[in-house]
Each structure stands twice: as structure tokens, then as C-alpha cells.
Scaffold this motif. Structure first.
Motif, PDB file in Angstrom:
ATOM      1  N   MET A  56       8.120 -10.871  13.668  1.00  0.00           N
ATOM      2  CA  MET A  56       7.933 -10.175  12.407  1.00  0.00           C
ATOM      3  C   MET A  56       8.826  -8.934  12.361  1.00  0.00           C
ATOM      4  SD  MET A  56       4.311  -8.910  10.687  1.00  0.00           S
ATOM      5  CE  MET A  56       3.469 -10.421  11.192  1.00  0.00           C
ATOM      6  N   PRO A  57      10.140  -9.137  12.389  1.00  0.00           N
ATOM      7  CA  PRO A  57      11.024  -7.969  12.365  1.00  0.00           C
ATOM      8  C   PRO A  57      10.963  -7.268  11.010  1.00  0.00           C
ATOM      9  CG  PRO A  57      12.288  -9.981  12.089  1.00  0.00           C
ATOM     10  CD  PRO A  57      10.880 -10.408  12.391  1.00  0.00           C
ATOM     11  N   VAL A  58      11.187  -5.974  11.005  1.00  0.00           N
ATOM     12  CA  VAL A  58      11.203  -5.211   9.751  1.00  0.00           C
ATOM     13  C   VAL A  58      12.549  -4.516   9.633  1.00  0.00           C
ATOM     14  CG1 VAL A  58       8.716  -4.891   9.637  1.00  0.00           C
ATOM     15  CG2 VAL A  58      10.113  -3.216  10.860  1.00  0.00           C
ATOM     16  N   PRO A  59      13.060  -4.366   8.405  1.00  0.00           N
ATOM     17  CA  PRO A  59      14.292  -3.595   8.234  1.00  0.00           C
ATOM     18  C   PRO A  59      14.047  -2.141   8.621  1.00  0.00           C
ATOM     19  CG  PRO A  59      13.742  -4.861   6.243  1.00  0.00           C
ATOM     20  CD  PRO A  59      12.547  -4.899   7.130  1.00  0.00           C
ATOM     21  N   LEU A  60      15.004  -1.562   9.298  1.00  0.00           N
ATOM     22  CA  LEU A  60      14.885  -0.165   9.733  1.00  0.00           C
ATOM     23  C   LEU A  60      15.798   0.719   8.901  1.00  0.00           C
ATOM     24  CD1 LEU A  60      14.849  -0.741  13.605  1.00  0.00           C
ATOM     25  CD2 LEU A  60      12.892  -0.390  12.089  1.00  0.00           C
ATOM     26  N   PRO A  61      15.367   1.913   8.520  1.00  0.00           N
ATOM     27  CA  PRO A  61      14.052   2.501   8.792  1.00  0.00           C
ATOM     28  C   PRO A  61      12.946   1.796   7.996  1.00  0.00           C
ATOM     29  CG  PRO A  61      15.272   3.907   7.313  1.00  0.00           C
ATOM     30  CD  PRO A  61      16.217   2.824   7.741  1.00  0.00           C
ATOM     31  N   HIS A  62      11.718   1.890   8.527  1.00  0.00           N
ATOM     32  CA  HIS A  62      10.589   1.199   7.913  1.00  0.00           C
ATOM     33  C   HIS A  62       9.432   2.174   7.716  1.00  0.00           C
ATOM     34  CE1 HIS A  62       7.802  -2.052   6.977  1.00  0.00           C
ATOM     35  NE2 HIS A  62       6.945  -1.513   7.823  1.00  0.00           N
ATOM     36  N   ILE A  63       8.811   2.095   6.525  1.00  0.00           N
ATOM     37  CA  ILE A  63       7.624   2.889   6.220  1.00  0.00           C
ATOM     38  C   ILE A  63       6.404   2.003   6.465  1.00  0.00           C
ATOM     39  CG2 ILE A  63       6.348   4.131   4.433  1.00  0.00           C
ATOM     40  CD1 ILE A  63       9.067   4.539   3.009  1.00  0.00           C
ATOM     41  N   PRO A  64       5.538   2.358   7.421  1.00  0.00           N
ATOM     42  CA  PRO A  64       4.353   1.536   7.667  1.00  0.00           C
ATOM     43  C   PRO A  64       3.311   1.702   6.555  1.00  0.00           C
ATOM     44  CG  PRO A  64       4.841   3.029   9.508  1.00  0.00           C
ATOM     45  CD  PRO A  64       5.619   3.500   8.325  1.00  0.00           C
ATOM     46  N   GLY A  65       2.220   0.975   6.721  1.00  0.00           N
ATOM     47  CA  GLY A  65       1.076   1.137   5.823  1.00  0.00           C
ATOM     48  C   GLY A  65       0.891  -0.039   4.897  1.00  0.00           C
ATOM     49  N   LEU A  66      -0.365  -0.487   4.767  1.00  0.00           N
ATOM     50  CA  LEU A  66      -0.693  -1.672   3.978  1.00  0.00           C
ATOM     51  C   LEU A  66      -1.817  -1.439   2.970  1.00  0.00           C
ATOM     52  CD1 LEU A  66      -0.701  -4.227   6.924  1.00  0.00           C
ATOM     53  CD2 LEU A  66       1.046  -4.060   5.147  1.00  0.00           C
ATOM     54  N   GLU A  67      -2.418  -0.249   2.961  1.00  0.00           N
ATOM     55  CA  GLU A  67      -3.552  -0.022   2.067  1.00  0.00           C
ATOM     56  C   GLU A  67      -3.596   1.449   1.664  1.00  0.00           C
ATOM     57  OE1 GLU A  67      -7.121  -1.082   4.207  1.00  0.00           O
ATOM     58  OE2 GLU A  67      -6.565   0.121   5.951  1.00  0.00           O
ATOM     59  N   PHE A  68      -4.178   1.707   0.499  1.00  0.00           N
ATOM     60  CA  PHE A  68      -4.087   3.043  -0.073  1.00  0.00           C
ATOM     61  C   PHE A  68      -5.213   3.281  -1.070  1.00  0.00           C
ATOM     62  CE2 PHE A  68      -2.326   0.202  -3.134  1.00  0.00           C
ATOM     63  CZ  PHE A  68      -2.733   0.719  -4.353  1.00  0.00           C
ATOM     64  N   ALA A  69      -5.359   4.540  -1.442  1.00  0.00           N
ATOM     65  CA  ALA A  69      -6.128   4.942  -2.616  1.00  0.00           C
ATOM     66  C   ALA A  69      -5.363   6.075  -3.275  1.00  0.00           C
ATOM     67  CB  ALA A  69      -7.535   5.394  -2.237  1.00  0.00           C
ATOM     68  N   GLY A  70      -5.379   6.118  -4.597  1.00  0.00           N
ATOM     69  CA  GLY A  70      -4.639   7.155  -5.303  1.00  0.00           C
ATOM     70  C   GLY A  70      -4.819   7.028  -6.795  1.00  0.00           C
ATOM     71  N   SER A  71      -3.937   7.675  -7.548  1.00  0.00           N
ATOM     72  CA  SER A  71      -4.028   7.650  -9.005  1.00  0.00           C
ATOM     73  C   SER A  71      -2.768   7.032  -9.594  1.00  0.00           C
ATOM     74  CB  SER A  71      -4.229   9.067  -9.562  1.00  0.00           C
ATOM     75  OG  SER A  71      -3.184   9.919  -9.160  1.00  0.00           O
ATOM     76  N   VAL A  72      -2.949   6.263 -10.656  1.00  0.00           N
ATOM     77  CA  VAL A  72      -1.821   5.616 -11.325  1.00  0.00           C
ATOM     78  C   VAL A  72      -0.896   6.687 -11.895  1.00  0.00           C
ATOM     79  CG1 VAL A  72      -1.120   4.100 -13.212  1.00  0.00           C
ATOM     80  CG2 VAL A  72      -3.146   3.538 -11.842  1.00  0.00           C
ATOM     81  N   ASP A  73       0.388   6.555 -11.580  1.00  0.00           N
ATOM     82  CA  ASP A  73       1.397   7.508 -12.032  1.00  0.00           C
ATOM     83  C   ASP A  73       2.246   6.937 -13.168  1.00  0.00           C
ATOM     84  OD1 ASP A  73       2.920  10.086 -11.453  1.00  0.00           O
ATOM     85  OD2 ASP A  73       4.518   8.610 -11.174  1.00  0.00           O
ATOM     86  N   ALA A  74       2.461   5.621 -13.146  1.00  0.00           N
ATOM     87  CA  ALA A  74       3.233   4.939 -14.189  1.00  0.00           C
ATOM     88  C   ALA A  74       2.882   3.462 -14.144  1.00  0.00           C
ATOM     89  CB  ALA A  74       4.734   5.138 -13.983  1.00  0.00           C
ATOM     90  N   VAL A  75       3.039   2.773 -15.268  1.00  0.00           N
ATOM     91  CA  VAL A  75       2.730   1.338 -15.333  1.00  0.00           C
ATOM     92  C   VAL A  75       3.974   0.558 -15.728  1.00  0.00           C
ATOM     93  CG1 VAL A  75       0.317   1.780 -15.893  1.00  0.00           C
ATOM     94  CG2 VAL A  75       1.959   1.425 -17.739  1.00  0.00           C
ATOM     95  N   GLY A  76       4.089  -0.648 -15.189  1.00  0.00           N
ATOM     96  CA  GLY A  76       5.197  -1.509 -15.525  1.00  0.00           C
ATOM     97  C   GLY A  76       4.945  -2.278 -16.807  1.00  0.00           C
ATOM     98  N   ASP A  77       5.995  -2.923 -17.314  1.00  0.00           N
ATOM     99  CA  ASP A  77       5.859  -3.741 -18.519  1.00  0.00           C
ATOM    100  C   ASP A  77       4.833  -4.845 -18.283  1.00  0.00           C
ATOM    101  OD1 ASP A  77       7.805  -2.223 -19.701  1.00  0.00           O
ATOM    102  OD2 ASP A  77       9.443  -3.628 -19.226  1.00  0.00           O
ATOM    103  N   GLY A  78       4.019  -5.094 -19.273  1.00  0.00           N
ATOM    104  CA  GLY A  78       3.048  -6.173 -19.183  1.00  0.00           C
ATOM    105  C   GLY A  78       1.736  -5.779 -18.559  1.00  0.00           C
ATOM    106  N   VAL A  79       1.614  -4.547 -18.067  1.00  0.00           N
ATOM    107  CA  VAL A  79       0.360  -4.102 -17.467  1.00  0.00           C
ATOM    108  C   VAL A  79      -0.612  -3.669 -18.550  1.00  0.00           C
ATOM    109  CG1 VAL A  79      -0.731  -2.367 -16.000  1.00  0.00           C
ATOM    110  CG2 VAL A  79       1.429  -3.408 -15.306  1.00  0.00           C
ATOM    111  N   SER A  80      -1.803  -4.199 -18.519  1.00  0.00           N
ATOM    112  CA  SER A  80      -2.857  -3.788 -19.448  1.00  0.00           C
ATOM    113  C   SER A  80      -4.103  -3.441 -18.646  1.00  0.00           C
ATOM    114  CB  SER A  80      -3.173  -4.902 -20.454  1.00  0.00           C
ATOM    115  OG  SER A  80      -3.618  -6.063 -19.797  1.00  0.00           O
ATOM    116  N   GLY A  81      -4.930  -2.586 -19.196  1.00  0.00           N
ATOM    117  CA  GLY A  81      -6.172  -2.226 -18.526  1.00  0.00           C
ATOM    118  C   GLY A  81      -6.033  -1.094 -17.531  1.00  0.00           C
TER     119      GLY A  81
END
Length: 310
Positions: A56-81
């Protein structure tokens, strides 16, 4: 400028260093999130150390992390709700950062009574626990043995299995036995002699076994399971799984069940029964310290990083 913690070379925790990142732009069906907290998982330090570089090689440099909590800053096209300012939690890559983009299918709105740290520590463990119980076809009235019931995944597996109407026997360190009993499980001390202790509390054996520990437990687990190897599954030990003819379930395709797993966790939260034991949250800049604590082992609480914004 948004910031992140990354590693530019494989190595020990000291290779984790702060770095600036570009502002990520959400694709259709994605949102950009201002991260308040990020969960820390074993995969993070296994990738950082290079232990998985061959598979499971990763491109370097690599930012770890797979889960989060936070606040929506911007939404992409097609996002509703969803709209800027909404509090969310879920799965996404590169979570050790102050900004990230996430697929809307892999996140949920965070209710006010689920604090940001517990929310950030839920998604990966919830998905693994939910996936394992689905693959084992755990049903009401059955007895399920969970190895490593005191850990993040085991803790949620106990709760999810109990919600299905199953009875859970959990192997764990004695210091977490009270917590497991409060969740409705029968705790059993792990280590030498565990199989005899399980037989003492479940003399007819068990219907299914979930191993989250990676310890040498699969041989005796097959002998305890009424369904034999077909109803024994490990999330932690693929080599032993092959040796004993039991199933190994990895997380590569597991994200497809993230939404259902988060829904299950939210249902328990609405009932007021969701339990997410947390270690003391650490600042994002102390990611190396969190990795050292995780690699040392013996944790019975989830490691979480917080951003300056938090």
C-alpha cells in the motif's frame, strides 16, 4: 494558508512535520470542511512507518488521516441538504489538516449532543465494526465473542451487536470490564487461559467470533464457534486467517458501508447509549506524540487530534 501534518519519507513518528497546503476545491457531490478534530488509527502509523509500503505505497509527501469532524466551508456542484456552517463528521483522506474535501455519501450531520472529539473518533471504527457484523450475519438471540472488546472497533462492535439483540462476550483488559458490563456484555480477561474463561460463561459455545485484537486467538475461536471457521472473522490478522481457514475483512472496500455504520452510531446516540471512550485530545501539531502512544499499544481509548480552530 491551511496547514497539515505530513511525512515526506517513511520512518518513525519524528518524520511527521507541519506543512502548508493549497485550499482544496470540492468536486461535484463533495464538500470542503474546516476540520476541528481528526481521529488517529493504526493504519496511519503503519503507512508512516513504511510497514505497508510493499502493498500500500503512498505518494510522498503524504498527509495521514481517515476520519474527521468539522464544519462545512464550501459545497460542490450538485450538493443539496448541506450548506456552509453545517457541522459534519465522516471519512475522508488527508484528515490531519485544517481543510479537506469529503464525499457527501461518507459523512453525516453532527448532532449537538455528539461532541466534536467523539464524532471524529467514530467513522473508521464504526465502519469496521458494522462491516464485520454484517459479514458474520450476526442476528438477535445469538452469542458473539468479540476479541479486543476494549479497543475502538471492539467497543463499537459490542454496542452494534447488542443493538441487534445478540449477547456479547468480550475479551479485554480487566480495567475496562466495568465499561463492557455497562454496555451489556459479559467481560472475560484476555491472555493465557481466555478460551477456558469463555467456556465458563458460555458453556454451549458461541455462534460467531470477531477478532479485532490480532492476537493468537483464531484456532481456539474456531473450536468455540458452533458454525466453525465460517463464522469466525478477523479484522487484524490476515496471515492467521489463512492458516486457520477463517475470513479476513480489510477496509479497502469498506467505505461503501460507512454511511450505514454512521447511521447506526447516530441511532445509538439518539437513544443516549453511544459510548466512545477518548484519550485526552492532542493538538494537530502533536501528531507524532499520538503516533507514539498508539504504537506503544495497550490503549482502551480513542486517539484524537484537534486543530487550532477547535
Amino acid at each position: 494558508m491551511p496547514e497539515a501534518i505530513a511525512f515526506a519519507a517513511y520512518g518513525g513518528p519524528e518524520v511527521l512535520q507541519p506543512t502548508g497546503i493549497d485550499i482544496p476545491e470540492p468536486d461535484p457531490d463533495q464538500v470542503r470542511v474546516a476540520v476541528r478534530a481528526a481521529g488517529v488509527n493504526p493504519l496511519d502509523w503503519k503507512l508512516r512507518s513504511g510497514a505497508l509500503a510493499a502493498v500500500m505505497p503512498v505518494p510522498l509527501p503524504h498527509i495521514p488521516g481517515l476520519e474527521f469532524a468539522g464544519s462545512v466551508d464550501a459545497v460542490g456542484d450538485g450538493v443539496s441538504g448541506l450548506e456552509p456552517g453545517d457541522e459534519v463528521f465522516g471519512r475522508a483522506q488527508y484528515a490531519y489538516a485544517t481543510l479537506l474535501v469529503a464525499d457527501t455519501a461518507l459523512l453525516r450531520l453532527r448532532p449537538d449532543d455528539l461532541d466534536v472529539h467523539r464524532a471524529a473518533g467514530l467513522p473508521v471504527a464504526a465502519e469496521a465494526a458494522y462491516r464485520a457484523l454484517e459479514e458474520l450475519h450476526v442476528a438477535a438471540g445469538e452469542t458473539v465473542l468479540v476479541h479486543g472488546a476494549g479497543g475502538a472497533v471492539g467497543n463499537l462492535a459490542v454496542q452494534f451487536a447488542s443493538a441487534r439483540g445478540a449477547h456479547v462476550v468480550g475479551t479485554a483488559a480487566e480495567r475496562v470490564h466495568r465499561r463492557l458490563a455497562d454496555l451489556g456484555a459479559t467481560p472475560v480477561t484476555y491472555g493465557a487461559g481466555w478460551a477456558e474463561r469463555v467456556r465458563a460463561v458460555a458453556p454451549r459455545g458461541v455462534d460467531a467470533v470477531l477478532d479485532t485484537s490480532g492476537a493468537d486467538v483464531l484456532g481456539d475461536s474456531v473450536r468455540l464457534a458452533g458454525g466453525g471457521a465460517a463464522r469466525v472473522l478477523t479484522l487484524a490478522d490476515p496471515q492467521a486467517a489463512e492458516a486457520h481457514g477463517v475470513r479476513f475483512s480489510g477496509g479497502a472496500a469498506g467505505v461503501n458501508r460507512t454511511g450505514a455504520a454512521l447511521d447506526q452510531a447516530l441511532a445509538l446516540n439518539r437513544r443516549g447509549t453511544l459510548t466512545v471512550p477518548l484519550a485526552e485530545p492532542l493538538p494537530l501539531a502533536d501528531a507524532a506524540r499520538a503516533h507514539r502512544a498508539g504504537e506503544a499499544g495497550g490503549l482502551s481509548a480513542k486517539l484524537v487530534l484537534t486543530t487550532a480552530a477547535e
